[in-house]
Design a protein around this motif. Structure first.
Motif, mmCIF file in Angstrom:
data_model
loop_
_atom_site.group_PDB
_atom_site.id
_atom_site.type_symbol
_atom_site.label_atom_id
_atom_site.label_comp_id
_atom_site.label_asym_id
_atom_site.label_seq_id
_atom_site.Cartn_x
_atom_site.Cartn_y
_atom_site.Cartn_z
ATOM 1 N N ALA A 125 38.701 34.404 42.484
ATOM 2 C CA ALA A 125 38.383 34.566 41.074
ATOM 3 C C ALA A 125 38.698 35.992 40.653
ATOM 4 O O ALA A 125 38.503 36.932 41.425
ATOM 5 C CB ALA A 125 36.917 34.236 40.798
ATOM 6 N N GLN A 126 39.167 36.133 39.423
ATOM 7 C CA GLN A 126 39.621 37.421 38.913
ATOM 8 C C GLN A 126 38.728 37.884 37.768
ATOM 9 O O GLN A 126 38.300 37.071 36.937
ATOM 10 C CB GLN A 126 41.064 37.317 38.431
ATOM 11 C CG GLN A 126 41.685 38.637 37.995
ATOM 12 C CD GLN A 126 43.178 38.456 37.762
ATOM 13 O OE1 GLN A 126 43.605 37.477 37.157
ATOM 14 N NE2 GLN A 126 43.966 39.397 38.220
ATOM 15 N N LYS A 127 38.441 39.179 37.750
ATOM 16 C CA LYS A 127 37.649 39.713 36.648
ATOM 17 C C LYS A 127 38.444 39.636 35.366
ATOM 18 O O LYS A 127 39.586 40.077 35.282
ATOM 19 C CB LYS A 127 37.236 41.159 36.916
ATOM 20 C CG LYS A 127 36.337 41.722 35.824
ATOM 21 C CD LYS A 127 35.730 43.043 36.219
ATOM 22 C CE LYS A 127 34.818 43.586 35.133
ATOM 23 N NZ LYS A 127 34.167 44.842 35.535
ATOM 24 N N VAL A 128 37.825 39.056 34.360
ATOM 25 C CA VAL A 128 38.468 38.881 33.072
ATOM 26 C C VAL A 128 38.717 40.262 32.454
ATOM 27 O O VAL A 128 37.908 41.165 32.562
ATOM 28 C CB VAL A 128 37.592 38.030 32.134
ATOM 29 C CG1 VAL A 128 38.198 37.922 30.755
ATOM 30 C CG2 VAL A 128 37.384 36.641 32.745
ATOM 31 N N GLY A 129 39.875 40.393 31.808
ATOM 32 C CA GLY A 129 40.165 41.658 31.143
ATOM 33 C C GLY A 129 41.570 42.140 31.406
ATOM 34 O O GLY A 129 42.070 43.032 30.750
ATOM 35 N N LEU A 130 42.235 41.519 32.400
ATOM 36 C CA LEU A 130 43.620 41.872 32.695
ATOM 37 C C LEU A 130 44.328 40.609 33.156
ATOM 38 O O LEU A 130 43.967 40.034 34.167
ATOM 39 C CB LEU A 130 43.695 42.942 33.793
ATOM 40 C CG LEU A 130 45.082 43.464 34.142
ATOM 41 C CD1 LEU A 130 45.676 44.238 32.964
ATOM 42 C CD2 LEU A 130 45.040 44.356 35.355
ATOM 43 N N ASP A 131 45.268 40.125 32.389
ATOM 44 C CA ASP A 131 46.008 38.908 32.756
ATOM 45 C C ASP A 131 47.365 39.249 33.323
ATOM 46 O O ASP A 131 47.888 40.302 33.084
ATOM 47 C CB ASP A 131 46.171 38.010 31.511
ATOM 48 C CG ASP A 131 44.805 37.492 31.008
ATOM 49 O OD1 ASP A 131 43.962 37.159 31.866
ATOM 50 O OD2 ASP A 131 44.627 37.436 29.789
#
Length: 197
Positions: A191-197
């Motif tokens: 899972a990736q921290k939202v804020g950088l795609d």
């Protein structure tokens, strides 16, 4: 849980404390994730330190943390070149936004389902935008308890974990499942921290 592992740390380390006790597929998967992480990693619930040491040997900037003092002592004795200290998912001991990766390989399986969100919130807070967490878990009927060799553990599903992670600002990017002969179903997700795609 902490008391249960404290009483069996030496036994656990003897039986499962080496990277050779892990599945080759898991080593390959964790190593591939770590190679994609360019920066500091915390191995949450590192136990006797085999995953921390394995990734350090591959060049990762990693520290292992565990709430059980006996595990930290075992890890330092076995893998003196690697870094270990006391801590858990809720008390990572790092500044907000300072990590690029968190490994939680079967280390949150004993968390009560009602409190796992606090662990994910802490992990999300510690990660930089775009940073990732890799979770290993027992795949099954989400939030269902079962008798683990040391303390009660819980099954999770990708979908249920995804919901909990999303609440903390972490979005599932990848998930895998596997069933090895004679073992409980395995699940892993990144899972990736939202804020950088």
């Amino acid at each position: 849980m902490r008391r249960a592992y404290s009483g069996r740390a030496a036994e656990y380390t003897e039986l499962l404390g080496g990277i050779e006790h892990t599945a080759r597929a898991d080593r390959d998967y964790v190593a591939a994730w770590a190679k994609s992480v360019d920066g500091p990693i915390v191995d949450v619930g590192c136990g006797p330190g085999q995953w921390t040491h394995f990734l350090a040997e591959l060049g990762s900037d990693i520290v292992g943390i565990d709430p059980v003092p006996a595990f930290i002592a075992e890890a330092r004795a076995r893998y003196g070149a690697s870094r270990f200290r006391a801590g858990d998912a809720e008390t990572l001991g790092v500044s907000d936004g300072s990590l690029v990766g968190v490994l939680a390989w079967y280390s949150l399986i004993h968390e009560e389902p009602s409190s796992i969100g606090a662990a994910f919130t802490s992990i999300a807070r510690a990660l930089k935008p775009g940073g990732t967490v890799l979770l290993g878990f027992f795949d099954g009927d989400a939030r269902t308890p079962f008798s683990h060799a040391v303390a009660t553990a819980y099954f999770w599903s990708e979908e249920a974990l995804g919901e909990e992670l999303e609440k903390a600002g972490l979005r599932v990017r990848e998930a895998v499942r596997r069933q090895d002969p004679g073992a409980r179903p395995h699940g892993a997700l990144i899972a990736q921290k939202v804020g950088l795609d």
